[in-house]
Write a protein that holds these residues in place. Structure first.
Motif, mmCIF file in Angstrom:
data_model
loop_
_atom_site.group_PDB
_atom_site.id
_atom_site.type_symbol
_atom_site.label_atom_id
_atom_site.label_comp_id
_atom_site.label_asym_id
_atom_site.label_seq_id
_atom_site.Cartn_x
_atom_site.Cartn_y
_atom_site.Cartn_z
ATOM 1 N N SER A 176 0.825 -1.200 0.000
ATOM 2 C CA SER A 176 0.000 0.000 0.000
ATOM 3 C C SER A 176 0.865 1.258 0.000
ATOM 4 O O SER A 176 1.763 1.404 0.835
ATOM 5 N N GLU A 177 0.593 2.173 -0.917
ATOM 6 C CA GLU A 177 1.347 3.415 -0.970
ATOM 7 C C GLU A 177 1.013 4.324 0.211
ATOM 8 O O GLU A 177 1.774 5.223 0.545
ATOM 9 N N GLU A 178 -0.127 4.073 0.847
ATOM 10 C CA GLU A 178 -0.564 4.896 1.971
ATOM 11 C C GLU A 178 -0.226 4.270 3.330
ATOM 12 O O GLU A 178 -0.787 4.676 4.346
ATOM 13 N N PHE A 207 8.139 9.240 11.905
ATOM 14 C CA PHE A 207 8.542 8.226 10.922
ATOM 15 C C PHE A 207 7.563 8.205 9.750
ATOM 16 O O PHE A 207 7.960 8.013 8.594
ATOM 17 N N ALA A 208 6.256 8.380 10.054
ATOM 18 C CA ALA A 208 5.246 8.405 8.987
ATOM 19 C C ALA A 208 5.495 9.586 8.053
ATOM 20 O O ALA A 208 5.389 9.464 6.824
ATOM 21 N N GLN A 209 5.834 10.740 8.606
ATOM 22 C CA GLN A 209 6.097 11.927 7.794
ATOM 23 C C GLN A 209 7.409 11.803 7.026
ATOM 24 O O GLN A 209 7.524 12.275 5.892
ATOM 25 N N ASP A 210 8.387 11.125 7.644
ATOM 26 C CA ASP A 210 9.698 10.967 7.010
ATOM 27 C C ASP A 210 9.619 10.014 5.813
ATOM 28 O O ASP A 210 10.109 10.319 4.729
ATOM 29 N N GLY A 211 8.995 8.841 6.003
ATOM 30 C CA GLY A 211 8.706 7.933 4.904
ATOM 31 C C GLY A 211 9.831 7.067 4.391
ATOM 32 O O GLY A 211 9.630 6.267 3.474
#
Length: 466
Positions: free
Chosen positions: A17-19, A110-114
Motif C-alpha cells: 500500500s502506498e498509503e 517516521f510516517a512523515q519521514d517515509g
C-alpha cells in the motif's frame, strides 16, 4: 517450522500500500506475533532492525535527543553501529511496546519521514493503549492478532485453500458432508479443541503427530499468563484479576453461564470488580459476551454491562484448567460436552471474535427465552445457538417466527452433526463456525439477488458460488 497465518497476507497488503503508516500489532502473548513479523521481514527487506524493549532495555534511551526519525535512527546506530538503515529497504521492528509506550510518539515523525517502514508489537498492549493512541493518533495502522483459528489449524495439517472453499460451498448449497468428510473434519476439530490455537502447542502436535507434552505446554503457558497478571496488574487488583481469571471454568460449568462476581469471593461486588473484567478484556486474555437488553439492532448500546459471560481467548487455556477427571473424559472418551457444554461455547465464542464479531447473548428475565450468541449483518440480526446434539430449538424458532423480533430473518444452529437447512434454521457442524461470516455474507447477497429477481418477475434458482 513456520505455520502459515492470516496475518501473512495482511502484512503483504500493508507493504504494497502506498498509503501505509507505521503498523501496531496487538494481541495476547505467545500467539505468534513476533514469529510472523520476522518471517515477513526476512522475505521483504534488505535490512531488519529489531529492538526488543524487554530484552534490550538500553534502547529505551533512544528518545533522549528527540522523537524525530533522524534523532531515533542516530541514537540506535550510536548504540549498535552495525545496524544498517537503508532508505526504502529497511524495516524497524519495535517489539514489546508495552514496556516502552513512549516510543509511539515517534511514529508520527517516521510516517512523515517515509524512508523506513515501522512495525510495533507487544503483549498486553490494551492496558497501555490509550497512552499509545494519544501519542500516535492519525499516524498508524492497527491490527489485532489472535491465536490460530480452525482454518489456520487445517493449513498446519496440510489442507489447502480448495478444501476450505469446498466446506463453504457445502454450507451455501445446504449440502450435507459425506460420512468420510464429516468424520475427518470432526476428528481434526476435536484435536483443535483439545490443543487450542497457540502456535507452540500446535507445532509440537504437528511435528510429533501425538499429544505428548502438549498438556504440559498448555499448563506452562497458563502459568505464564498468571505471572503476567501479577507483573502488570496494579496493587490489590492482582488478586481480584487472578480470582476472576481462574473462576471462569467454574462459572461456565453452570447451566446459567452468566458470570457472577458474587461467586468469585465472599462479599464481592460488581463495582469493585468492574476494572478487573476490563483489564482482562483489554489484555486479550478473555472474551466478554454481553447480555442484550432486547434482541434487536443496533447492538452497541443495547446491552447490560453488568450482565455478561466470560470465555478464555483460547480454548486450550480452558482445557488446561480442567480437572483431572474432565481431562480424561475429554481425551479418552472424546466428550466435548465437558463442563456442561463449556468447551463448545468457548470455542464458538473464540471463533466469532476471530472472525471480527462482538459477543452478545440474550436471556429474557423470568422466561425460558434465551440465545447463546448474536451476530449482525448490515440490516439484520442473526441468532446463533450452540447445541450438543441436533435437538429442539424452541428459543431459536420463537426469535425467527415472532413478529416481536423484526430484525431476525433466520438463525444458525451449531451442532455435533451435519448440515441441514429447514424452517429458516441453518444447521452446521461446529467445525464450520470459522466460516460463518463468509456464509452470512453469501446468504445476504443471495437473498438480495433473489428479492430483486422476484420484484422484476424473474424466477431463478440459488446463486452459485463464485
Amino acid at each position: 517450522m513456520y505455520l502459515r497465518r492470516k496475518i501473512d497476507d495482511y502484512l503483504k497488503e500493508w507493504k504494497n500500500s502506498e498509503e501505509r503508516k507505521p503498523l501496531i500489532i496487538k494481541g495476547a502473548r505467545q500467539i505468534g506475533k513476533t514469529e510472523s513479523i520476522r518471517k515477513f521481514a526476512e522475505e521483504n527487506y534488505t535490512s531488519v532492525i529489531e529492538i526488543n524493549f524487554v530484552e534490550e532495555p538500553k534502547y529505551r534511551t533512544i528518545i533522549v535527543d528527540g522523537y524525530g526519525a533522524d534523532e531515533i535512527v542516530k541514537s540506535i546506530s550510536r548504540i549498535d553501529p552495525q545496524k544498517q538503515f537503508i532508505p526504502e529497504e529497511t524495516l524497524i521492528f519495535f517489539d514489546e511496546l508495552q514496556e516502552f509506550p513512549e516510543i509511539a510518539t515517534s511514529l508520527k515523525f517516521f510516517a512523515q519521514d517515509g524512508r523506513f517502514d515501522i512495525i510495533c508489537s507487544g503483549s498486553l498492549l490494551g492496558i497501555s493503549y490509550q497512552r499509545i493512541e494519544s501519542n500516535s493518533v492519525g499516524y498508524k495502522n492497527d491490527y489485532t492478532m489472535y491465536s490460530m483459528d480452525f482454518e489456520e489449524f487445517l493449513w498446519a495439517k496440510g489442507y489447502q485453500d480448495d478444501v476450505i472453499e469446498d466446506m463453504l460451498e457445502h454450507m451455501c448449497q445446504g449440502k450435507a458432508f459425506g460420512k468420510a468428510e464429516l468424520y475427518t473434519f470432526e476428528e481434526a476439530f476435536l484435536d483443535y479443541c483439545i490443543l487450542g490455537g497457540l502456535p507452540a502447542v500446535v507445532r509440537e502436535y504437528i511435528s510429533t503427530n501425538t499429544f505428548t507434552g502438549t498438556l504440559q505446554m498448555q499448563t506452562q503457558l497458563l502459568e505464564d499468563y498468571k505471572e503476567d497478571i501479577r507483573k502488570y496488574a496494579d496493587g490489590l487488583d492482582q488478586t481480584r484479576i487472578l480470582n476472576v481469571f481462574q473462576h471462569i471454568p467454574v462459572q461456565l460449568a453452570k447451566d446459567n453461564k452468566k458470570f457472577q462476581i458474587s461467586k468469585v469471593a465472599k462479599g464481592a461486588r460488581f463495582k469493585d470488580y468492574r476494572g478487573c473484567i476490563e483489564w482482562l478484556r483489554d489484555t486479550g486474555l478473555v472474551n466478554v459476551c454481553y447480555c442484550l437488553q432486547y434482541p434487536e439492532l443496533p447492538l452497541k448500546g443495547n446491552y447490560d454491562e453488568e450482565k455478561y459471560k466470560l470465555y478464555y481467548f483460547d480454548t486450550g487455556m480452558l482445557v488446561a484448567m480442567l480437572d483431572e477427571e474432565a481431562q480424561e473424559d475429554l481425551r479418552a472418551n472424546k466428550n466435548m460436552n465437558v463442563y456442561k457444554g463449556a468447551l463448545y461455547e468457548n470455542v464458538v465464542a473464540e471463533a466469532l471474535v476471530k472472525s471480527g464479531y462482538g459477543l452478545y447473548y440474550y436471556k429474557k428475565e423470568n422466561a425460558t427465552l434465551e440465545e447463546d450468541f448474536f451476530v449482525r449483518t448490515r440490516d439484520s440480526l442473526v441468532p446463533v445457538e450452540v447445541k450438543a446434539t441436533n435437538g429442539r430449538s424452541k428459543s431459536l424458532r420463537t426469535l425467527i417466527k415472532s413478529e416481536n423480533y423484526p430484525d431476525i430473518k433466520f438463525g444458525i444452529k451449531l451442532i455435533k452433526g451435519n448440515i441441514g437447512i429447514e424452517n429458516d434454521i441453518h444447521t452446521f457442524p461446529y467445525f464450520c463456525t470459522f466460516l460463518l461470516k463468509r456464509y452470512i455474507s453469501w446468504e445476504m447477497s443471495s437473498t438480495s439477488i433473489s428479492g430483486e429477481k422476484k420484484q422484476a418477475g424473474i424466477s431463478g434458482g440459488s446463486q452459485s458460488l463464485s
